[in-house]
Enzyme design. Structure first.
Site, mmCIF file in Angstrom:
data_model
loop_
_atom_site.group_PDB
_atom_site.id
_atom_site.type_symbol
_atom_site.label_atom_id
_atom_site.label_comp_id
_atom_site.label_asym_id
_atom_site.label_seq_id
_atom_site.Cartn_x
_atom_site.Cartn_y
_atom_site.Cartn_z
ATOM 1 C CB SER A 1 6.588 2.031 -9.035
ATOM 2 O OG SER A 1 6.359 2.063 -10.432
ATOM 3 C CE1 TYR B 1 1.175 3.202 -11.078
ATOM 4 C CE2 TYR B 1 3.274 3.034 -11.700
ATOM 5 C CZ TYR B 1 2.008 2.350 -11.502
ATOM 6 O OH TYR B 1 1.642 1.387 -9.964
#
Length: 287
Positions: free
Chosen positions: A148, A161
């Site tokens: 990401s 995350y």
């Protein structure tokens, strides 16, 4: 270079978002598919959509669907065995499945962090481990691991995350170097999407310490304001990266901007990004 036409790919998280778009785009390019997700109904819808597509019919794409929870290593191992049996020439693996978790570090229980890591990081590691011996037997093969932009920068409220996505990045880069040293036929790309318009934030879990629903609604609104890349556009960029054997794939102008910013301001990038985000939210669009 890994040619898409004539290949066979295993894709996790294929029932929605980027995974679904990858399935459709790969099929349109003549790639057979082993599609995995926890959402069996969603998988069947994707398979039916591929079957109806005229371009996929022309390529006579073979599609198999597999119910898999990537947080369970045994299920990943079973998926690898079933996918390779259904597609003996399987030579592309895309570890795409992922989840999100809302809350500050103090608001998240360890069990919740473990849940996210089991999917976002260990799911990628176990998927790579299960498929690598299969891929190594092919003349050319490719692993794609989804990190990401939060594997490059780390915003507040994303401790779990970001930690997992940074881990995916480190694991993938190290393994890519090992494969190159061993002259392996397997290539590896790590993907860093910026804001892609999927349901990951709407479907996110909330830390047990988060007591107000307003913050969840705000997070969804903030994501919707900045997520300007469509899943099909993201899928097309990933496929191009596979074809060109690109080790690092940035998706979206926002990802490029944030990547450059953290290079110039590695310790202070968030001060700049916070102001940019506030401006975007007040204007209702990205500046």
């Amino acid at each position: 270079m890994t040619a898409i036409n004539g290949s066979a790919a295993a894709v996790t998280g294929a029932a929605s978002g980027i995974g679904r778009a990858l399935a459709l785009e790969l099929a349109a390019r003549g790639c057979d598919l082993a599609l995995a997700d926890r959402d069996e109904a969603g998988l069947q819808q994707v398979a039916a959509e591929i079957a109806k597509a005229e371009i996929a019919k022309a390529h006579q794409c073979k599609v198999s669907t597999h119910r898999v929870d990537v947080g369970e290593p045994a299920q990943i191992a079973e998926f690898a065995e079933a996918a390779s049996a259904a597609h003996p020439g399987l030579n592309i693996v895309i570890n795409n499945a992922g989840v999100a978790l809302l809350g500050q570090f103090s608001e998240i229980e360890q069990a919740q962090m473990d849940w996210l890591f089991n999917i976002n990081f260990w799911g990628t590691v176990h998927g790579t481990r299960a498929f690598l011996p299969i891929l190594a037997k092919q003349r050319e093969a490719h692993i794609v691991n989804l990190s990401s932009i939060f594997g490059i920068i780390a915003p507040p409220g994303q401790t779990a995350y970001s930690a997992a996505k940074f881990a995916v990045r480190g694991f993938s880069e190290s393994l890519r170097h090992e494969l190159a040293m061993a002259n392996s036929p397997v290539r590896l790309s790590v993907v860093h999407p910026g804001g892609v318009a999927t349901s990951i934030v709407r479907n996110s879990r909330t830390g047990t310490g988060v007591t107000d629903n307003a913050r969840r609604a705000q997070s969804i609104d903030r994501f919707d304001a900045v997520a300007k890349t469509t899943p099909p556009a993201a899928a097309q960029r990933i496929i191009l990266g596979i074809e060109k054997n690109q080790p690092r794939i940035l998706i979206g102008s926002d990802a490029w901007y944030m990547d450059l910013l953290q290079r110039f301001r590695p310790a202070t990038y968030w001060a700049v990004l916070a102001k940019r985000l506030e401006k975007a939210m007040s204007a209702g669009k990205v500046s």
